[in-house]
Every structure is written in C-alpha cells, then in structure tokens.
Write an enzyme that holds these catalytic residues in place. Structure first.
Site, short mmCIF file in Angstrom:
data_model
loop_
_atom_site.label_atom_id
_atom_site.label_comp_id
_atom_site.label_asym_id
_atom_site.label_seq_id
_atom_site.Cartn_x
_atom_site.Cartn_y
_atom_site.Cartn_z
N SER A 126 32.69 -19.94 -21.24
CA SER A 126 33.34 -18.63 -21.10
C SER A 126 33.28 -18.09 -19.68
O SER A 126 34.16 -17.31 -19.29
CB SER A 126 32.68 -17.61 -22.03
OG SER A 126 31.29 -17.52 -21.72
N ASN A 161 25.34 -22.41 -22.57
CA ASN A 161 25.20 -22.65 -24.01
C ASN A 161 24.41 -23.92 -24.32
O ASN A 161 24.41 -24.39 -25.45
CB ASN A 161 26.59 -22.75 -24.64
CG ASN A 161 27.41 -21.50 -24.39
OD1 ASN A 161 26.94 -20.39 -24.63
ND2 ASN A 161 28.62 -21.66 -23.88
N GLY A 180 31.97 -20.52 -25.32
CA GLY A 180 30.99 -20.95 -26.32
C GLY A 180 30.61 -22.41 -26.24
O GLY A 180 29.79 -22.86 -27.03
N ASP A 231 27.49 -7.41 -20.74
CA ASP A 231 26.21 -8.10 -20.93
C ASP A 231 25.82 -8.69 -19.58
O ASP A 231 26.50 -8.44 -18.59
CB ASP A 231 26.34 -9.19 -22.02
CG ASP A 231 27.45 -10.19 -21.70
OD1 ASP A 231 27.67 -10.50 -20.52
OD2 ASP A 231 28.12 -10.68 -22.63
N HIS A 247 28.72 -12.31 -18.62
CA HIS A 247 30.19 -12.36 -18.44
C HIS A 247 30.65 -11.31 -17.44
O HIS A 247 30.33 -10.13 -17.59
CB HIS A 247 30.88 -12.18 -19.79
CG HIS A 247 30.46 -13.21 -20.79
ND1 HIS A 247 29.53 -12.97 -21.78
CD2 HIS A 247 30.81 -14.51 -20.90
CE1 HIS A 247 29.35 -14.07 -22.48
NE2 HIS A 247 30.12 -15.03 -21.96
#
Ligand SMILES: *[C@@H]1O[C@H](CO)[C@@H](O)[C@H](O)[C@H]1NC(C)=O
Ligand SMILES: *[C@@H]1O[C@H](CO)[C@@H](O)[C@H](O)[C@H]1NC(C)=O
Length: 258
Positions: free
Chosen positions: A30, A96, A64, A215, A218
C-alpha cells in the site's frame, strides 16, 4: 531471395524490438500502490511517474501484500510474463512481512531469517519461506528474461511519531541487499527507507506529522511525493542503470547521498 519489402519489414521489427520504450513495473504494498492505504493517502509509486522519461511506469503494487503473498497469489509470475529484456522491476516490501507464525498465520508473514530457513504454517500446513527466498526467486524470473531488478528497503513509519526523531533500518534493509548480491549484475539496491528518513528528519516534525493523516504508515499525496523524491535520490546516488531514465540530475533532487 527476400524482397526489399520483406527486408524492410524485418529491419523495422528488429529496430522496434531494440528501441521500444522500456517499462518499469512496480511491485509492492500500500505504501507504493494506487490509492495508498485508503482515504486521504496515496502510494509513492503514483509520484515516481513524474520523475522518469523514456520509460513507462506501471504500478502493480497491491495494498496488504508481502513478499510471500505477492508470490503465492501469482503476482510475481504474472509480472514475469509481461517483462521483456531491458525492462525494470522494482520490488519494495516489508510492511506486511513481519509477525509470528507460532500460533497464527495471516498468509502474509514470512518465515524469519535471511536465507533458506523454512517454517510450517500452524493454520494451513503450508511451507513458508523467508523474505529473501521469495524475492530471490521472483528476481530470478525477471533476470532470466533479461529484465533488471531494483530492490528497495521499505518506507519508514513516521519517524517523528514519539516527538523525537528516531529511525533505525529494519531487518528488511539487509535482506534486500542480500537478494541483490545473489541476483548479480542485473540487480541494484536502493536504501529507500534511509533516504526517506533523512528527508523527513530535515523537514521536521510538523511537516512530517502532516504527511500521516490516518496512521503512522500511510502517507498523504504530498507525503507520497516526498517519498518518491527520496527514492529518486537514492537511485541516482547508487548508480543503478535505471538512473539513466531520471528526468532530473542527482544534485537537483532534494537530499544528500548517503
Ligand atoms: C489464509 O489462506 C487460507 C487458504 O487459502 C484461507 O483458508 C484462510 O482464510 C486465509 N487466512 C487469512 C487470515 O486470510
Ligand atoms: C523531476 O522533475 C519533474 C519536472 O520535470 C518533477 O515533476 C519531479 O517531481 C522531479 N522529481 C524529483 C525527484 O525532484
């Protein structure tokens, strides 16, 4: 004997093959993908496009994903089907890839280690390999076709999150270097994480906190633009053959070489 037209057609086909505009494919998560990690965010891959000329930039990053899930879902194999000699593929994973396989499995966590270690998924029984293993086998699919591979370390989470600047390279930085060393002369490494961290340190807490609307992972479109610039700086300082397609000179891009 071949007719003049036949010779001309053959020569044109050869010239097209040799001179066709190459493509840079982007494979990541992402932090690179179109749409980033949701509303108000964007992936840096969308901004890399503005820094290259003479090469098409195709963003195949998917939110993801880890090195393992990008591999297991056949996404590296699909890219290997697309690439031709002279193309480039940028791999950037890590956000991830962490986590534990002791009792759970989110289908993204890699087996811990920098080599040929294997784990067994406690949920599915799948043999799980390391980050290095997945990227190395993906890289070999690309180099076998004459394509170049650039492996980059992951973007940092907001290094100003605590109020005091803090960044230390994650283990994926060293893993990426290992992959590039094993892949050989068609591969290059960009320490993207360090280049972003250095830019973010000089921009300061207020500017950088505003790059993270939701967050600590990102970034906003403005943040993604800076993250893309930091990639270009690292690429140019490192001297990968991909640098030849940069629109800008090394010294005109913000930041310093490390
Ligand atoms: C992981 O993959 C398995 C097999 O495809 C699936 O059954 C399971 O729901 C997945 N787990 C998660 C957390 O997505
Ligand atoms: C390079 O120059 C273009 C304009 O020609 C600009 O859009 C882009 O953001 C620049 N990239 C960097 C990394 O400075």
């Amino acid at each position: 004997m071949k007719s003049f037209t036949q010779i001309l057609v053959a020569a044109t086909a050869l010239a097209t093959q040799v001179c066709a505009t190459p493509t840079l494919y982007l494979a990541g998560d992402s932090t690179m993908a179109l749409g980033g990690g949701g509303t108000g965010t964007q992936g840096f891959g969308e901004y890399l496009k503005y820094s290259f000329s003479g090469i098409n930039v195709v963003n195949k990053a998917v939110a993801g994903r880890s090195a393992r899930s990008y591999w297991n879902e056949g996404k590296f194999a699909a890219l290997a089907d697309l690439v031709v000699a002279g193309d480039y593929v940028l791999f950037e994973f890590g956000h991830n890839d962490g986590g534990s396989l002791s009792t759970t499995d989110n289908n993204r966590t890699d087996c811990y280690g920098a080599g040929s270690e294997t784990c067994i998924s406690p949920v599915t029984g799948e043999t799980v390999y390391t980050y290095v293993f997945y990227l190395l086998q993906a890289g070999r699919l690309m180099t076998a076709k004459g394509a170049h591979v650039v492996v980059a370390s992951p973007t940092p989470d907001n290094p100003w999150e605590s109020g005091t600047f803090s960044y230390s390279s994650p283990r994926f930085t060293g893993y990426g270097q290992t992959v590039v060393t094993s892949l050989g002369s068609l591969a290059a490494f960009v320490d993207h994480g360090t280049y972003v961290a250095n830019r973010f340190q000089s921009l300061g807490a207020t500017a950088v906190d505003a790059f993270y609307p939701n967050d600590h992972t990102h970034t906003s479109p403005a943040g993604a633009n800076v993250v893309a610039g930091a990639f270009m700086k690292g690429l140019m300082c490192g001297g990968s053959a991909l640098s030849a397609y940069s629109k800008n000179t090394t010294s005109s891009i913000a930041g310093s070489c490390v």
